[in-house]
Design an enzyme around this catalytic site. Sequence first.
Site, PDB file in Angstrom:
ATOM      1  N   ASP A  74     -52.155 -13.855  15.650  1.00 54.33           N
ATOM      2  CA  ASP A  74     -53.566 -13.149  15.901  1.00 54.33           C
ATOM      3  C   ASP A  74     -54.005 -12.998  17.184  1.00 54.33           C
ATOM      4  O   ASP A  74     -53.629 -14.041  18.081  1.00 54.33           O
ATOM      5  CB  ASP A  74     -54.683 -13.669  14.671  1.00 54.33           C
ATOM      6  CG  ASP A  74     -55.730 -12.767  14.221  1.00 54.33           C
ATOM      7  OD1 ASP A  74     -55.893 -11.960  15.298  1.00 54.33           O
ATOM      8  OD2 ASP A  74     -56.309 -13.032  13.300  1.00 54.33           O
TER       9      ASP A  74
HETATM   10  C1  BGC Z   1     -58.497 -10.293  14.037  1.00 48.72           C
HETATM   11  C2  BGC Z   1     -57.257  -9.392  13.565  1.00 48.72           C
HETATM   12  C3  BGC Z   1     -56.944  -8.129  14.178  1.00 48.72           C
HETATM   13  C4  BGC Z   1     -56.956  -8.644  15.751  1.00 48.72           C
HETATM   14  C5  BGC Z   1     -56.907  -7.373  16.569  1.00 48.72           C
HETATM   15  C6  BGC Z   1     -58.583 -10.341  15.550  1.00 48.72           C
HETATM   16  O1  BGC Z   1     -59.729 -11.116  15.943  1.00 48.72           O
HETATM   17  O2  BGC Z   1     -58.364 -11.519  13.333  1.00 48.72           O
HETATM   18  O3  BGC Z   1     -57.458  -9.184  12.176  1.00 48.72           O
HETATM   19  O4  BGC Z   1     -55.874  -7.674  13.987  1.00 48.72           O
HETATM   20  O5  BGC Z   1     -58.237  -9.172  16.055  1.00 48.72           O
HETATM   21  O6  BGC Z   1     -58.037  -6.572  16.628  1.00 48.72           O
END
Ligand code: BGC
Length: 790
Positions: free
Chosen positions: A310
Amino acid sequence: MRSLSHRIHTARPFNVTQPFRTSDARLIRNVLAFCFVIFGIVRSPLFVAAQPAPKTAEQRADALLKQMTVEEKIGQLNQAGGTYRRDMPNDEELVRKGLAGSVLWASDPGAINKLQRVAVEESRLHVPLLIGLDVIHGYHTIFPPPLAMSATWDPALVERVQTAAAREARAGGINWSFAPMVDIARDARWGRMVEGAGEDPYLGAAIAKAQVRGFQGPELGTPGHVLACVKHFAAYGAADGGRDYDSSYVPDDLLWNVYFPPFKAALDAGVGSLMSAYMDLNEVPATGNYWLLHDVLREDWKFRGFVVSDAEAIGSLVTHGYARNREDAAWLAIHAGVNMDMASYTYLQELPKLIQSGKVSVAALDELVRPLLVVKYKMGLFENPYADLSRLPGVLNDPATPKLAREAAQKSMVLLKNDNAMLPLDKSGNKYRSIAVIGPVADSGPAQVGFWGGMITGGADVVTVIQGIKEKVGSAIKVEYASGPSIQREIPSNFEFYPGVKLHAQKAQSPADAQAAFDTAVATAKRSDLAVMVLGEDALMAGEAASNGTLRLAGRQQELLQAVVATGKPVVLVLINGRPLNISWAAEHVAAILEAWEPGSQGGNAVADVLFGDANPGGKLTVTWPQSAGQEPLYYDHMLTHEPETKPDFGSRYQDLKSTPLYPFGYGLSYTNFAVSNLKVDKLKAKLGESVGVSVDVQNTGAIAGDEVVQLYVHQQSGSASRPVRQLKGFEKVGLAPGEKKRLHFTLGKDELTYWSSSEKKWVLEPAVFDVWAGEDSTGSLHGSFEVLP
Ligand code: BGC
């Protein structure tokens, strides 16, 4: 030796005026014969075998790996931050040097093409980029979010929706969506509940599969589709207290039985990538969790795709207090098997040292890079990585897509209450001559498209509820709109301040302006024949970093609702929100309540369709709706315990609150009625491993056509571990004409009856007596049973 072509060219041309000579005829015969022989050889299996077979994606990846420097390999593991991290080095420069395998949050098709051109034409090895974006429920046309889509209980519709989302995104140059999000969520305080399919692993698995099929198509590389990324592995939804990013403490049995199944289902459907979660899982951050990412994912489930962390989760292994420093963080993530670093630049900066010191071998590095390259080959990116700018307007303006968004929104709505058949409303003007539409989200694009829909579109091009209602009733009914006081989060979202984010909260009002808006709203209700209150959550109130400790209606919405009800005018409540809220007062005092979720770009039309009876709501809750936040986490498949709450003399776990929900899992009304009856179990005793068939009748007993979701629940009466009161193990959605009756058949096989036992520490299928219930929600009382013999 002269070639055949030479012979043909030098042979005297035929001249139709000359008599046809036998030597010419011989030449033609010979040429034809030669052609036939060649054709025959080419078609023969022998020739096919002799031809070099086209290279597989794996072979091409291996060949490319051999040409790469260590630096370029590390580059492939790096996802540059795009608009998400403006503080970091220029993406284009990194791409040119082969130091980025992917770019995050690049959503402008022209800019994407520019980046791809740099990758393909200017980098040494011409490796195209993965362009990743959160296309969670739409790219240009925004569909209802997964929680709403799961309420359709219709995997085929979910697949169609994600197919349409993928088509738009791919035309715009996005080749990778960070979806499906399949985290089981059992606590409505958690803001990200809206991104998943609710609380149940069985339904969650079916929705996960459908989403993967929709995004990826039948196989990776299917034109018009994108690479899917199942996330967030694992148990992000179990965050303590529903507080986003907080630690999850989840025992093994719950991981295997509840939190893992949707991930496994996505893998079974062929998902090409997986995202590791942010939080500590049982005190080991998921992104550095060897057991989770290696033992479970790679060893047990044999996942062959790639893992992306993530956002910045590798760097934050230090913040967690798990890694000593960034170098250690890189090592821990590499060791666990994280292939790609999302925007923390830890791999880019630290891996060279780990390679030099020999802590990470080049062979191990190759193992991490290979799956990424394989996916790029399978996706066809080496052949064409670009957004098709000439086709893009046609795809984005395809009228079939908003039509589908409208259908999806209609089908996802859940009718929670409808006393005296108050809905559907008459639209002819005979019953109500004027309607007041009241509430701060009745005219809010951002509220309707939600967090990710808003990130991409900012909430533009949305048919809002007020627009949808006006359009529906035309001049037959006078419609007046009053927003009431605006609503804000009490603590602003950190996403307000991100450069790439287009969503913004409603403007705060002075107390005097808020009071004036309040009074106007009540006055509007007073002079109308009916009030449609549209309340709930606005931009950034649900989604990431949007947990809610009280579940109360934000701002002065509750007070406004009470004031409008006090006018004595009939009131319908429409909810626009991403999670169950505390509507216990409304459930008692308002005759009709429609849960519309975040209904997307076409939401206003869909709400109007349902309110005025052009669509019959058939959605069913996929989360248990609490009476108040104090009940959370709340879910239907809890254990019996020594004081089962079903005991007649047992009031509640609490002294001040019932412990039953306001609305149970699986619940939802329709404008017609259904009856589920005549449950038959095909054998009373079954051998271990043998399947048991269960059948029931479902009939539409009302006067109009409608959809019903018949649900089958099972309870194992004894075993090596206590088993939940009941668990969903089958469902079917059926559309029935008035009076129509259908017999439905379910099979309870090994998969349905096996569970992971916390005492045996393994999967077990045990001899026991099983209860079976079928019905319209998780409280259905139509019962049968069977015994599984040793
Ligand atoms: C989120 C993810 C997301 C990523 C990219 C993160 O803050 O937890 O679900 O895919 O950002 O946008």
